[in-house]
Design a protein around this motif. Sequence first.
Motif, short mmCIF file in Angstrom:
data_model
loop_
_atom_site.label_atom_id
_atom_site.label_comp_id
_atom_site.label_asym_id
_atom_site.label_seq_id
_atom_site.Cartn_x
_atom_site.Cartn_y
_atom_site.Cartn_z
N UNK A 8 0.85 -1.19 0.00
CA UNK A 8 0.00 0.00 0.00
C UNK A 8 0.89 1.24 0.00
N UNK A 9 0.49 2.20 -0.81
CA UNK A 9 1.27 3.43 -0.96
C UNK A 9 0.35 4.62 -0.73
N UNK A 10 0.83 5.61 -0.03
CA UNK A 10 0.08 6.85 0.18
C UNK A 10 0.81 7.99 -0.52
N UNK A 11 0.13 8.70 -1.39
CA UNK A 11 0.71 9.90 -2.01
C UNK A 11 0.47 11.08 -1.10
N UNK A 12 1.42 11.99 -1.07
CA UNK A 12 1.29 13.18 -0.24
C UNK A 12 1.99 14.34 -0.95
#
Length: 315
Positions: A118-122
Amino acid sequence: MSPRAKRPAPAAPRTAIGIDVGGTGVKAAVVDLVTGELASPRLRVKTPQPATPEAVIAAIGGIVDQLVADGHVTPGMPAGAGLPGVVKAGRLMTAANIDKSWIVAPAEAMLSARLGRVVRLVNDADAAGLAEATFGAAKGVQGTVLLLTIGTGIGSALFIDGHLLDSTEFGHVTYRGKDAETLVSGAARERRGLGWKKWGREFSEYMALLERWFWPDLIILGGGVSKEYAKYSRFLTARAPIVTAQYLNTSGIVGAALAAADIGIAAAVLAREDATDPGTAGPRKAGPDGGLASRATAQAADVAASLVIEDQPTR
Ligand code: BGC
């Protein structure tokens, strides 16, 4: 009750992968979320040009593959990626200093597929702010804290009593009739051939605009130009105290990893499933990206050839 509901709640992760996509370099490392220190070497490749989602994701994939191969990454470890644009629902909505094809590409899903986690963009400035608010110059500071990152563009992060008001874009307010970052970013200073005195006075005027609207209690300057602070600090005036960011080279990486932390519970569940079910172990198949993962494998060889291991500063 589903079998998953009977399981005890997984612990928040202690580490996460932080990825920082800048105008010149793409960097990543594993971050210790408790101390804010790097738990692996910091790896870097040049930002591909044009910096399309496909090319940048291939570069990120190559770096993360290396971190995995070197044994720094555990299955299911979440990842966060800081990018120079407004992030909404896993996509970039703006792209002032990166290829326009990022806008509305399903970047978070593409990256998750490529990295198999899982990857979170910010937003990159929000990431830098998270690092400062958690471990650095804004740690424990109440009231309104404004962080400005000064580099190719101007990024901003606004905190109220330690809470991030995400996606502020103060680099794009109108200053002297123009988009502010086109006049007073670090790149604009060089392009316009301004000395530190002239630039410092203009930057001060720009900060005064922001102060008039937001009345920050503390201003933190970050980004490449904050390293030159001694050269222009005497030309800055503001009502609020001004300090430089404590994290200079790693704020983007540390902050992106912190942004990934709140998806860490989901990641821990995935990790446990990977560990118990050999059928799902390893990178997940590309879903919404239409086969990006397999295409990226070939591109990863090119990335590996240009990979640089930077030193291991903790800040
Ligand atoms: C972008 C911001 C970004 C900043 C620093 C600006 O041009 O609009 O989203 O944070 O550059 O990279």
